[in-house]
Design an enzyme around this catalytic site. Sequence first.
Site, PDB file in Angstrom:
ATOM      1  N   ALA A  18       0.871  -1.338   0.160  1.00  0.00           N
ATOM      2  CA  ALA A  18      -0.019   0.000  -0.016  1.00  0.00           C
ATOM      3  C   ALA A  18       0.818   1.277  -0.031  1.00  0.00           C
ATOM      4  CB  ALA A  18      -0.933   0.067   1.174  1.00  0.00           C
ATOM      5  N   ASP A  25      -3.728  -2.640   4.270  1.00  0.00           N
ATOM      6  CA  ASP A  25      -3.992  -1.935   3.105  1.00  0.00           C
ATOM      7  C   ASP A  25      -4.943  -0.695   3.230  1.00  0.00           C
ATOM      8  OD1 ASP A  25      -2.808  -4.691   1.997  1.00  0.00           O
ATOM      9  OD2 ASP A  25      -2.639  -3.080   0.510  1.00  0.00           O
TER      10      ASP A  25
HETATM   11  O1  MRU Z   1      -1.241  -7.395  -3.241  1.00  0.00           O
HETATM   12  P1  MRU Z   1      -0.043  -6.382  -2.399  1.00  0.00           P
HETATM   13  O2  MRU Z   1       1.334  -7.305  -2.528  1.00  0.00           O
HETATM   14  O3  MRU Z   1      -0.053  -5.191  -2.687  1.00  0.00           O
HETATM   15  O4  MRU Z   1      -0.554  -6.453  -0.877  1.00  0.00           O
HETATM   16  C1  MRU Z   1       0.304  -6.168   0.311  1.00  0.00           C
HETATM   17  C2  MRU Z   1      -0.278  -6.290   1.553  1.00  0.00           C
HETATM   18  O5  MRU Z   1      -1.170  -6.890   1.746  1.00  0.00           O
HETATM   19  C3  MRU Z   1       0.590  -5.622   2.633  1.00  0.00           C
HETATM   20  O6  MRU Z   1       0.493  -6.289   3.734  1.00  0.00           O
HETATM   21  C4  MRU Z   1       0.255  -4.208   2.830  1.00  0.00           C
HETATM   22  O7  MRU Z   1       0.116  -3.518   1.808  1.00  0.00           O
HETATM   23  C5  MRU Z   1       1.016  -3.427   3.878  1.00  0.00           C
HETATM   24  S1  MRU Z   1       2.514  -3.070   3.202  1.00  0.00           S
HETATM   25  C6  MRU Z   1       3.433  -2.049   4.161  1.00  0.00           C
END
Ligand code: MRU
Length: 339
Positions: A48, A237
């Site tokens: 995110a 997210d």
């Molecule tokens: O699909 P992604 O790889 O973007 O998902 C990422 C996550 O779920 C992370 O845990 C979240 O974005 C936090 S990152 C600091």
Amino acid sequence: MTVSPVWWAHDRLMLLDQRLLPTQELERAYTRWEDVADAIRTLVVRGAPAIGVAAAFGVALAARQSPATTFDALLADLETAMKGLAATRPTAANLFWALERMKRGALESRGVPLDQVRTGLLAEAQAIRDEDIAANQAMGALGAALVPPNARILTHCNAGALATAGFGTALGVIRAAHAQGKVGRVWVDETRPVMQGSRLTAWECVREGIPHTLIADVVAASLMARGEVDLIVTGADRIAANGDTANKIGTYSLAVLARHHRVPFYVAAPFSTIDPALPSGEHIPIEERDPAEVRRVGGQQTAPAESPVFNPAFDVTSAALITAIITERGVFRPPYHFA
Ligand code: MRU
């Protein structure tokens, strides 16, 4: 210095192509916002906060691409770009937060010469990036204080340097605790179907000598039953106003397991992940991704092509299951009120 997946160099946005890790470290250069949107959609950049930073630079690129000679024409081009960037990944709050901040920056510069508007937007994107790294370091310090000596910590997905401008949120807490000599072992969930845990979190741990063991997602329950997990920390997210938290699919099941086994379950995320407009988690939009991610493993087909697939990228963990939410402004505990 930890790795950064998103930075500005020589008039171009640079992204480390996370789809190719851990076997290849390829940097890609971007000069068009349309290509940045594509990079976000296709997971060249993911996580995110990193998505938010990349989108902010996407807006700065749009300002440079625009041939506009009036403020209103420039604003119209920026709005087109912001709409395109916003349409990439629906769950990550940081994406919309960063776009809003860039829009505010643009609106506040009405009346300023257009070349200064353009440089101002680039400076704003840089500031978003710098502030993200600082927030992660602050979370690391606050979160490390919650980690007991010789801790066995389980994490899911990648909430590391790669998912942010640098240092990481959940893995930032682990990184800071490791620097204090408190980490006995990190259990790294491989994180089906896109494998952010095995491809990215394990890669970061190897680079920094953080003791870790990779596990298939299905192993977490038995590890907790054996008393081999002292705490869980994940990223987020999007966090609703009541603390309900969307994160990578599988996070919710870990939180349920943690409650059953009396294991503390922490979320680490910057304030830019909190969406105060959403009262609770049921309002968080959940992205559904390509069925091919589930029908294949490592490019190899592992299911009949005809089998229908349900592939949500995220799930929502109720605030009641979260021991505390670690932010750069402090550690919040239930009932959650983010002020
Ligand atoms: O699909 P992604 O790889 O973007 O998902 C990422 C996550 O779920 C992370 O845990 C979240 O974005 C936090 S990152 C600091």
